[in-house]
Design a protein around this motif. Structure first.
Motif: not given
Length: 307
Positions: A94-100, A145-156
């Motif tokens: 989560r920290i990594f995603q926010s920083g990214l 996104m994939i590592s968190q199972g957020k596949m629709r967001r990964a597609v975008e």
């Protein structure tokens, strides 16, 4: 500068040859550093990109951060160095995603100040050297996104990268294909397949998996036959995958290069998108049972002659 550098490298080689090193990885590095410290006047001046390369090649977290920070001292806008530091310091995803996300905004603003916007350069984005760090950040965001199972967001994000860089030099379309297969989106997968018209393990294996999931055996077998006609080592690759030897698979996955159409390519393509194939318990057995029998052109000719 050339004479100094050439002299330094010749001296370095002679220095290392004079020492009988039991542990080259550690001792050679320490002795080489000592040698270079004694020849500072002969060293060329390092720039931010030199330190960035050193950060990427560093084998420890501490050294990676130190070299990346040195790179930023020389060039505060070097977003790749900031990404390296983030990847080492983030305590959780989560920290990594926010920083990214923060780095993506920062780099987009930096590009805009240079007159580079997505609207102006869509399609040819990769051809502009300054945009490549931003594209690398987006590709890293897909992985998060994939590592968190957020596949629709990964597609975008994959679609955005392909929109910005139509030639897709980074191979993001292959991840997108696996995502479509995971989400069971045959229309979108077929559209992507037709758009790039690329036959390899990264496009055909997801198509097989998708139609396997949809229980459309006819289409799954069609794509399997297409894969086997392109790559003649599918059977061997599947046998290795079925053994589930983690050490062997990791060694293959870490291979920096492989030949197109090789059994290594099948395994690496499978491992790269394990989020798709890892959930299909009987998929490899299914492939084994439906592998087409080898019938060469010569054997076909012989059969026709005997009729």
């Amino acid at each position: 500068m050339y004479n100094k550098t050439e002299s330094l490298f010749c001296g370095k080689e002679s220095f290392l040859q004079e020492h009988d090193l039991e542990n080259p990885d550690e001792e050679a590095q320490q002795k080489l550093i000592a040698f270079l410290n004694g020849h500072q006047d002969m060293l060329p001046e390092l720039d931010a990109f030199d330190y960035l390369d050193m950060a990427r090649q560093a084998t420890s977290k501490t050294k990676t951060i130190q070299f990346a920070q040195k790179a930023l001292q020389l060039d505060p806008t070097l977003i790749d160095a900031k990404f390296l530091i983030l990847s080492k310091q983030a305590k959780n995803v989560r920290i990594f995603q926010s920083g990214l996300e923060g780095l993506l905004k920062e780099e987009a603003d930096h590009l805009q100040k240079q007159g580079i916007t997505e609207e102006k350069t869509a399609g040819e984005y990769y051809h502009i050297l300054e945009t490549r760090p931003y594209l690398r950040l987006l590709a890293a965001y897909v992985d998060v996104m994939i590592s968190q199972g957020k596949m629709r967001r990964a597609v975008e994000i994959c679609k955005k990268i392909c929109y910005l860089n139509e030639a897709d030099n980074m191979g993001v379309r292959f991840t997108l294909m696996a995502l479509y297969a995971y989400l069971e989106e045959p229309a979108l997968a077929e559209e992507l397949y037709c758009r790039y018209q690329t036959d390899n393990c990264y496009t055909l294996l997801p198509m097989i998996a998708m139609y396997y999931k949809l229980e459309d055996t006819e289409k799954a077998v069609q794509y399997l036959e297409r894969l086997c006609s392109w790559n003649h080592h599918v059977k061997k690759a599947v046998q290795i995958l079925k053994k589930e030897d983690e050490y062997e698979l990791m060694q293959i996955a870490d291979t920096p290069y492989f030949s197109p159409g090789s059994w290594e390519e099948v395994i690496i393509a499978y491992m790269d998108n394990i989020f798709l194939y890892g959930e299909l318990d009987d998929f490899l057995n299914w492939i084994t049972e439906r592998l087409p029998k080898k019938t060469t052109a010569v054997s076909k000719q012989k059969k026709s002659q005997h009729k």
